[in-house]
Structure formats: structure tokens, C-alpha cells
Design an enzyme around this catalytic site. Structure first.
Site, PDB file in Angstrom:
ATOM      1  N   THR A   1      13.227   3.049   3.139  1.00 58.24           N
ATOM      2  CA  THR A   1      11.796   2.838   3.360  1.00 58.24           C
ATOM      3  C   THR A   1      11.439   2.933   4.840  1.00 58.24           C
ATOM      4  O   THR A   1      10.374   3.428   5.199  1.00 58.24           O
ATOM      5  CB  THR A   1      11.337   1.482   2.789  1.00 58.24           C
ATOM      6  OG1 THR A   1      12.099   0.423   3.385  1.00 58.24           O
ATOM      7  CG2 THR A   1      11.513   1.427   1.284  1.00 58.24           C
TER       8      THR A   1
ATOM      9  N   GLY B   1       8.142  -4.053  13.566  1.00 52.77           N
ATOM     10  CA  GLY B   1       7.445  -2.979  12.885  1.00 52.77           C
ATOM     11  C   GLY B   1       7.943  -1.625  13.361  1.00 52.77           C
ATOM     12  O   GLY B   1       8.354  -1.478  14.516  1.00 52.77           O
TER      13      GLY B   1
ATOM     14  N   GLY C   1       3.541  -6.302   8.655  1.00 54.93           N
ATOM     15  CA  GLY C   1       3.677  -6.782   7.282  1.00 54.93           C
ATOM     16  C   GLY C   1       5.059  -7.289   6.941  1.00 54.93           C
ATOM     17  O   GLY C   1       5.236  -8.412   6.466  1.00 54.93           O
ATOM     18  N   ALA C   2       6.081  -6.458   7.177  1.00 56.19           N
ATOM     19  CA  ALA C   2       7.447  -6.850   6.822  1.00 56.19           C
ATOM     20  C   ALA C   2       7.903  -8.040   7.640  1.00 56.19           C
ATOM     21  O   ALA C   2       8.530  -8.965   7.125  1.00 56.19           O
ATOM     22  CB  ALA C   2       8.392  -5.671   7.012  1.00 56.19           C
TER      23      ALA C   2
ATOM     24  N   GLY D   1       6.610   1.683  11.512  1.00 59.19           N
ATOM     25  CA  GLY D   1       5.797   2.796  11.055  1.00 59.19           C
ATOM     26  C   GLY D   1       4.915   3.389  12.142  1.00 59.19           C
ATOM     27  O   GLY D   1       4.873   4.614  12.329  1.00 59.19           O
ATOM     28  N   GLU D   2       4.217   2.540  12.862  1.00 61.20           N
ATOM     29  CA  GLU D   2       3.300   3.045  13.885  1.00 61.20           C
ATOM     30  C   GLU D   2       4.028   3.471  15.154  1.00 61.20           C
ATOM     31  O   GLU D   2       3.502   4.261  15.936  1.00 61.20           O
ATOM     32  CB  GLU D   2       2.244   1.978  14.189  1.00 61.20           C
ATOM     33  CG  GLU D   2       1.292   1.777  13.026  1.00 61.20           C
ATOM     34  CD  GLU D   2       0.323   0.623  13.250  1.00 61.20           C
ATOM     35  OE1 GLU D   2      -0.884   0.842  13.151  1.00 61.20           O
ATOM     36  OE2 GLU D   2       0.792  -0.505  13.504  1.00 61.20           O
TER      37      GLU D   2
ATOM     38  N   ILE E   1       0.834  -1.208   0.000  1.00 64.16           N
ATOM     39  CA  ILE E   1       0.000   0.000   0.000  1.00 64.16           C
ATOM     40  C   ILE E   1       0.868   1.257   0.000  1.00 64.16           C
ATOM     41  O   ILE E   1       0.445   2.311   0.458  1.00 64.16           O
ATOM     42  CB  ILE E   1      -0.961   0.002   1.204  1.00 64.16           C
ATOM     43  CG1 ILE E   1      -0.199  -0.116   2.525  1.00 64.16           C
ATOM     44  CG2 ILE E   1      -1.974  -1.123   1.085  1.00 64.16           C
ATOM     45  CD1 ILE E   1      -1.066   0.041   3.766  1.00 64.16           C
ATOM     46  N   GLY E   2       2.079   1.105  -0.520  1.00 66.34           N
ATOM     47  CA  GLY E   2       3.002   2.229  -0.544  1.00 66.34           C
ATOM     48  C   GLY E   2       4.076   2.147   0.512  1.00 66.34           C
ATOM     49  O   GLY E   2       4.902   3.056   0.645  1.00 66.34           O
TER      50      GLY E   2
END
Length: 465
Positions: free
Chosen positions: A356, A424, A196-197, A426-427, A153-154
Site C-alpha cells: 500500500t 505519511g 491518517g495512518a 503519499g504526499e 478513501i482507497g
């Protein structure tokens, strides 16, 4: 929620209550729990530090737990203090003046603030299929095809999964074909929860690892001494035989010797060529991966990788940690707030791709700006419907609102999380970002706001003279 394990404390209670409201439902869009919850926790920590006249970092350091204080289990890794220290050094926290409303530059009050960040790490069931097949259009004559129904999703799924496969299979990244987003493919964890990763990536990792084991057996090597490098299979080091392997090898040698004797007696050729005879790494430096793959039926080899949560998720508290720092300017007449700069330091296990991962942190910090200063759902008091249901009236940060963002990725290796030792990120960057800005606003003008977002009307009548 990370509130349970963020700080130590013998006399504490953590609970929450739900209240039925006659309003249109709205829920968390990213970092559920921490994105909103840590605003309260980290603003409270800043207020406590102010009342105790203790530096906010020092207060958090003094309350650093040795283990999860709620579950009484060890942390897999915990780098909160390291993140605060590295972030503070980069940001210039040593110049922080704890006295509110003490720095006026022209018409702008200047303030700095910080907040801790934490987000639990989760592993979800995920599968992937990896295939090595002949492809004469490629420079090395072979390519890898990776298949899983994971989405991108980007966030960079195509990139990082391709990197994982290329690294394990010793191929250039343009020799990897990544197939995602088709429900006909092996089921993956999906995008969400910052898993996800780690989850889908582990499925890819294990599938490629299985291919390595199959290739090792094919050429008479072992998984720990086979090297795949730029389309070549090489032997690296010596393998220490286990007792079972030694017995198996001894039995195979006896069988080969017996067959050779029978062949000599009967004059018939009874032995087939073994892998060790066909691939002689003592006299040959390497063999082309394409040639070995071509020796398989249909000139390809396929393996499947699968991962699911295990005992480590219960035996150790797994979480990513970080620290956000912010500098703001508040106009002395209008109460307008501008974020001048932000620094974030985050630890999330091994980093698969620096670019990323950094971009994920940028996004989280921008979310923090919106949460602190702009984003607000307004309900019609008559019927509970949404009043501001479009981007004209539900405000989010745009380029002009976002200053220079500085991200530090703190080195960490967490062997308890998954085969790749990653978490993770991002969050995690969202958690605490809004609180750092709110604490900076307090430091700038001495006004503690408890109703978010912090809009100028909540500052105007309490601004310093």
C-alpha cells in the site's frame, strides 16, 4: 512548507505574498504547498547546479543542514541524502550527461533529471476502541473488533489498521473486524494531510496495547513479558520489577500470608484465587486467549486508545524525505514530451504495508506527471470563470502517459513521531516529482520553462537544431 528546512543557508529569507484575484477559487488537491512550491525550488536548484557546473545531487549534499535552519531544532530523522543515493544507484544516474541537448535517439531528444522531495509530518487527535470477544465461528474462538470513525478513501486504512490490531493481539487478520466511517464511533483524524495512518493508526495501536495490559494483569504477567501468539497467551522472558511493583508484591505476599494464617486458625476459607495461582506459566506453556476472554463479564473485554499532538512536534522537525528521478524523450520536430521512466526513493519511518505504501508513491509520481505536463486551469479573462471544467479539457495522465514507475522505500525508524514510529508518505512522493520531469526536459533540449504545465508550444520555437 518544506522550503523552510529543505536546505541550509545563513543568508536567506523565505516569505510569500497573497494577491486578490477576480477568479473562481481553486486550491490544492493534494500536498498543499509542496506539490506546487517544490516545482519552483527544485527547478531553481537544478538551474543553480547547471550554472555552477556541479552535479545536482552533489549541490544538495553540500547544502544539507544539520538542523532545521529556520527553527534551529534537530530533525527527528532526515534521510534525504540516503534517498538521493539509493535512487541514483537504482536509476543509473552515473550515466547522466549534464550537457543539455547531447543525446538524440532517432527523432527524440533524451534527457534525465532529478529533484528532492520533502513533506512535513503531522499528528492529529484520534481515538479508537478495541474489543476482544468470544466468537465461536472463528477458528480460535475469539475475534477483535476495532472501531473508529476514520475513513478509507482507497488508501488502505482497512488493511493497515487490521494488520496493526492483528499483530498486537496475536490473531490472524481474518479474526479482526474493522469498523470505519461511522460518526457514532470514536472520532479519528480523518483522511488528509498524510496523517491518517500515523494518527488514526496510533489510536488503534494504543487501544490494542491497553488490551494487552489488561490481559497481562488478568493472568499475572506484565506488559513486557506477555506474548499473544495465534490465539495463545504465553510468558516471554522475565519482568524486572520496579521499586513500586516490588513494594506492592511484598505487601500482597504479606497479606496473603496473614489471610492463610487466619484461615488455619478459624477453619474458614478466607482467600480467593489470585491470577498468579489461576494461571501458572511456570508449569503451563500457554493459555487459550478465548478461555481467558470468556472469564470476563459478558465474555468480552474493551479498551480505548487516544492520541494527540505532544511536545515532540515542537522539539523536533518531523518530515518525510525522498528523491525523484525521471527520463524523458522530446520529439525534435513536434516538441511532444514523453516520460520514459521514473524512480522514486522515499523515507517515511516504519512502513506498515509495503504494497500500500508503494501504491501511494505510484499515485504521487503520477500526480507529478500531470502537474508537469498536462494539468492547467484556464480562466475566462472576461469574468474569471473556469473555461475547462471537465476532464475533456482539463487533462490528467492516463495509462498511456505513465511509464514504468520504480519505487524504493528507504528503511527508517523515527521514535519521535508516534508509538508506531511511522510517517505519511503519499504526499511526499508528489513533492518534487514535477520538478524532476521539468529538469529532465531541460537536459533533453536545453529549454528552461517557467510557466507550467510544459506543453509543446512552449518548446517549439527554442528547440535545438
Amino acid at each position: 512548507m518544506s522550503t523552510h528546512y529543505l536546505y541550509s543557508g545563513k543568508n536567506r529569507r523565505v516569505n510569500y505574498e497573497m494577491v486578490d484575484m477576480n477568479q473562481v477559487l481553486s486550491g490544492s488537491m493534494r500536498a498543499p504547498g509542496e506539490a506546487v512550491g517544490l516545482i519552483a525550488v527544485e527547478c531553481a536548484m537544478d538551474e543553480l547546479a547547471s550554472q555552477l557546473d556541479i552535479d545536482p545531487i552533489e549541490l544538495r549534499r553540500r547544502n544539507e543542514p544539520e538542523e532545521d535552519p529556520t527553527e534551529e531544532i534537530p530533525f527527528s530523522t532526515r534521510q534525504l541524502v540516503a534517498c538521493m543515493e539509493k535512487g541514483a544507484e537504482q536509476f543509473g544516474w552515473d550515466k547522466h550527461n549534464p550537457k543539455p541537448a547531447s543525446q538524440l535517439e532517432g527523432d527524440w531528444w533524451i534527457g534525465t533529471g532529478m529533484a528532492a522531495a520533502a513533506r512535513g509530518n503531522q499528528l492529529q487527535p484520534s481515538e479508537a476502541r478495541a474489543t476482544l470477544q468470544i466468537d465461536k465461528s472463528k477458528a480460535l474462538g475469539v475475534k477483535a473488533v476495532i472501531e473508529t470513525d476514520m475513513t478509507d478513501i482507497g488508501t488502505g486504512s482497512y488493511t493497515v489498521f487490521s494488520q496493526v490490531a492483528a499483530d498486537l493481539l496475536g490473531l490472524p487478520i481474518d479474526h479482526v473486524e474493522m469498523k470505519l466511517g461511522d460518526s457514532a464511533l470514536p472520532p479519528a483524524s480523518g483522511s488528509g494531510g498524510s496523517w491518517g495512518a500515523a494518527s488514526a493508526g496510533s489510536g488503534v495501536y494504543l487501544a490494542c496495547e491497553q488490551l494487552r495490559e489488561m490481559l497481562a494483569e488478568k493472568v499475572g504477567l506484565y506488559p513486557d513479558n506477555i506474548q499473544l501468539d495465534n490465539g495463545q497467551i504465553k510468558k516471554t522472558g522475565e519482568h524486572a520489577l520496579t521499586a513500586m511493583e516490588a513494594a506492592k508484591k511484598s505487601g500482597q505476599s504479606f497479606a496473603d500470608s496473614t489471610i492463610d494464617k487466619l484461615s488455619q486458625t478459624t477453619g474458614l476459607s478466607l482467600s480467593g484465587q489470585s491470577a498468579s495461582q489461576e494461571y501458572d506459566f511456570d508449569n503451563t506453556e500457554s493459555y487459550a486467549l478465548a478461555d481467558v476472554v470468556a472469564d470476563y463479564d459478558e465474555q468480552k473485554i474493551t479498551a480505548k486508545g487516544q492520541i494527540k499532538p505532544g511536545k515532540n512536534g515542537k522539539s523536533h522537525r518531523q518530515a518525510s524525505f525522498g528523491a525523484n528521478f525521471a527520463e524523458v524523450a522530446v520529439h525534435k520536430v513536434t516538441g511532444e514530451i514523453r516520460v520514459k521512466r521514473m524512480t522514486g526513493a522515499f523515507a517515511a519511518g516504519r512502513i506498515l504495508n509495503h504494497k500500500t505504501a508503494t501504491s501511494q508513491c505510484y499515485g504521487g509520481m503520477v500526480f507529478g506527471i500531470g502537474s508537469a505536463l498536462m494539468e492547467e486551469v484556464i480562466h475566462d479573462k472576461r469574468d474569471g470563470r473556469l473555461c475547462n471544467h471537465d476532464l475533456a479539457e482539463y487533462h490528467v495522465p492516463v495509462n498511456a502517459d505513465v511509464p514504468q514507475l520504480d519505487v524504493i522505500l528507504v528503511e527508517e525508524d523515527d521514535p519521535y513521531t508516534n508509538p508506531m514510529h511511522i510517517k505519511g508518505i503519499g504526499e511526499t512522493a508528489i513533492a518534487g516529482a514535477a520538478a524532476a520531469i521539468a529538469n529532465a526536459v531541460y537536459n533533453a533540449v536545453g529549454v528552461r520553462v517557467y510557466d507550467f504545465p510544459i506543453t509543446l508550444d512552449k518548446l517549439l520555437y527554442e528547440m535545438p537544431e
